[in-house]
Design an enzyme around this catalytic site. Structure first.
Site, PDB file in Angstrom:
ATOM      1  N   ASP A   1      40.878  40.245  42.133  1.00 12.95           N
ATOM      2  CA  ASP A   1      40.727  41.172  41.010  1.00 12.95           C
ATOM      3  C   ASP A   1      39.582  40.760  40.095  1.00 12.95           C
ATOM      4  OD1 ASP A   1      42.862  42.553  41.962  1.00 12.95           O
ATOM      5  OD2 ASP A   1      44.190  42.181  40.267  1.00 12.95           O
TER       6      ASP A   1
ATOM      7  N   ASP B   1      39.353  30.426  34.807  1.00 14.91           N
ATOM      8  CA  ASP B   1      40.594  30.040  34.122  1.00 14.91           C
ATOM      9  C   ASP B   1      41.826  30.059  35.021  1.00 14.91           C
ATOM     10  OD1 ASP B   1      41.079  32.778  34.253  1.00 14.91           O
ATOM     11  OD2 ASP B   1      41.491  33.027  32.121  1.00 14.91           O
TER      12      ASP B   1
ATOM     13  N   CYS C   1      45.058  34.559  30.704  1.00 19.05           N
ATOM     14  CA  CYS C   1      44.365  35.849  30.809  1.00 19.05           C
ATOM     15  C   CYS C   1      44.794  36.855  29.746  1.00 19.05           C
ATOM     16  CB  CYS C   1      44.619  36.474  32.171  1.00 19.05           C
ATOM     17  SG  CYS C   1      44.142  35.465  33.576  1.00 19.05           S
TER      18      CYS C   1
END
Length: 366
Positions: free
Chosen positions: A210, A216, A355
């Site tokens: 994605d 991260d 996120c």
């Protein structure tokens, strides 16, 4: 603001530097969050509640979801109305910067194309997401630096002392800034984040399609010259090659101040896959299809550093859940590690705790 943040005396603080608050969005789009976001909303509320033990939290919810969010969240969490296409505030919220004199905070409003544009992105309409950073900065009455570079906040991680981590898989992807060279992208990062050196890992976490391999989910700083790296000892796991590759890069470089990088391995959970039931809970829309049997991009690296707290995802894998808590407790001895059970629900949507959060640094008053 005219000019760049660096020209105006700003830098991007490390995540462990003091925050004034955390920003989060509220999930609802039914083509990305199963059962119209009902399950994800419970976990977002857990994350927000955990962070609120350490610092202020603001949740942004759409007009249709404001009442629901307000009802599900503790009273000490502020809920404001704000439109969005999806709730990944690490990527669409402002990247906050602070003045070196410690008295002012501003924000960078990066360009955004839905993680890859119309052909390769996660959804086809990101017009509301383009306004999130600007709206947040206006709510807080903070200066705004606009940067036309297409960049999501999850693709960068800094140590606050001149070093930035990122991945070639994402930042050099032709679906982001095909007109810019690696050197030109580095120049932009240096002038907006006040970094002197960028460490490029080749790829991000296996299965993180994605975001095209956001840093991260793969690697982050614990403190200057010390990093946590997503790891597996299983040589048959496709993640193994990526972890070894990143370990080699990190072992053979130094930070902006010439220090060798200390690497702490943080094992990923055993492979997780989307179930038929989970896939059936989604409705057809313009978001990237979520297909049963797809391996989920689950990683404990995707935790959040609050003021004195470490908010870590838990996936129901007792062995590796417990190991993650042990490793993070050792890496952050002055922080309290807080588990968030059920984080699988966030992974199903394409990310995790880091996120969905965005830290706003504190600006000490005179």
């Amino acid at each position: 603001m005219k000019g760049t943040p660096v020209a105006n005396g700003y830098y991007m603080p490390a995540e462990w530097e003091p925050h004034s608050q955390t920003w989060m969005g509220w999930p609802e789009r039914p083509d990305n969050w199963r059962d119209h976001g009902a399950h994800a909303q419970k976990v977002f509320a857990k994350v927000a509640s955990a962070i609120s033990r350490f610092e202020a939290v603001t949740i942004c919810a759409s007009a249709s979801q404001w009442k629901n969010a307000r009802k599900m969240l503790p009273e000490n969490i502020r809920v404001i109305e704000l439109s969005m296409n999806d709730s990944w505030f690490r990527d669409t919220g402002p990247t906050f910067v602070a003045s070196k004199c410690g008295l002012k905070v501003a924000g960078i409003d990066w360009n955004f194309n839905g993680y890859g544009g119309l052909e390769e992105g996660c959804y086809r309409d990101w017009s509301l997401d383009l306004l999130i950073a600007r709206k947040i900065l206006e709510v807080e009455k903070l200066p705004r630096f606009f940067q036309n570079l297409i960049l999501e906040g999850g693709s960068i991680h800094v140590d606050g002392e001149g070093t930035c981590l990122t991945t070639e898989e994402c930042l050099l992807n032709k679906n982001r800034n095909p007109h810019l060279t690696k050197e030109q992208i580095e120049d932009e990062l240096k002038s907006y984040l006040d970094v002197k050196k960028i460490i490029w890992l080749p790829r991000g976490l296996y299965g993180d399609e994605d975001t095209n391999g956001h840093i991260d989910n793969m690697c982050c700083f614990v403190k200057p010259s010390v990093v946590l790296l997503a790891w597996t000892d299983d040589e048959s796991d496709p993640q193994y090659e990526r972890s070894i590759e990143a370990f080699h890069v990190l072992s053979n470089t130094t930070d902006a101040n010439g220090r060798k990088i200390e690497i702490i391995k943080l094992h990923v959970p055993d492979p997780l896959y989307m179930t038929d039931e989970e896939a059936a809970g989604l409705v057809e829309g313009d978001s990237v299809p979520r297909i049963a049997g797809t391996r989920l991009a689950a990683s404990y690296i995707n935790f959040y550093i609050a003021n004195g707290g470490i908010i870590v995802p838990q996936f129901g894998d007792q062995k590796w859940d417990d190991e993650a808590v042990r490793v993070l407790s050792s890496a952050f001895p002055d922080h309290k590690v807080v588990r968030v059970e059920g984080a699988r629900e966030i992974v199903l949507g394409g990310g995790n705790i880091h996120c969905i959060t965005q830290q706003q640094p504190a600006a000490p008053r005179k």
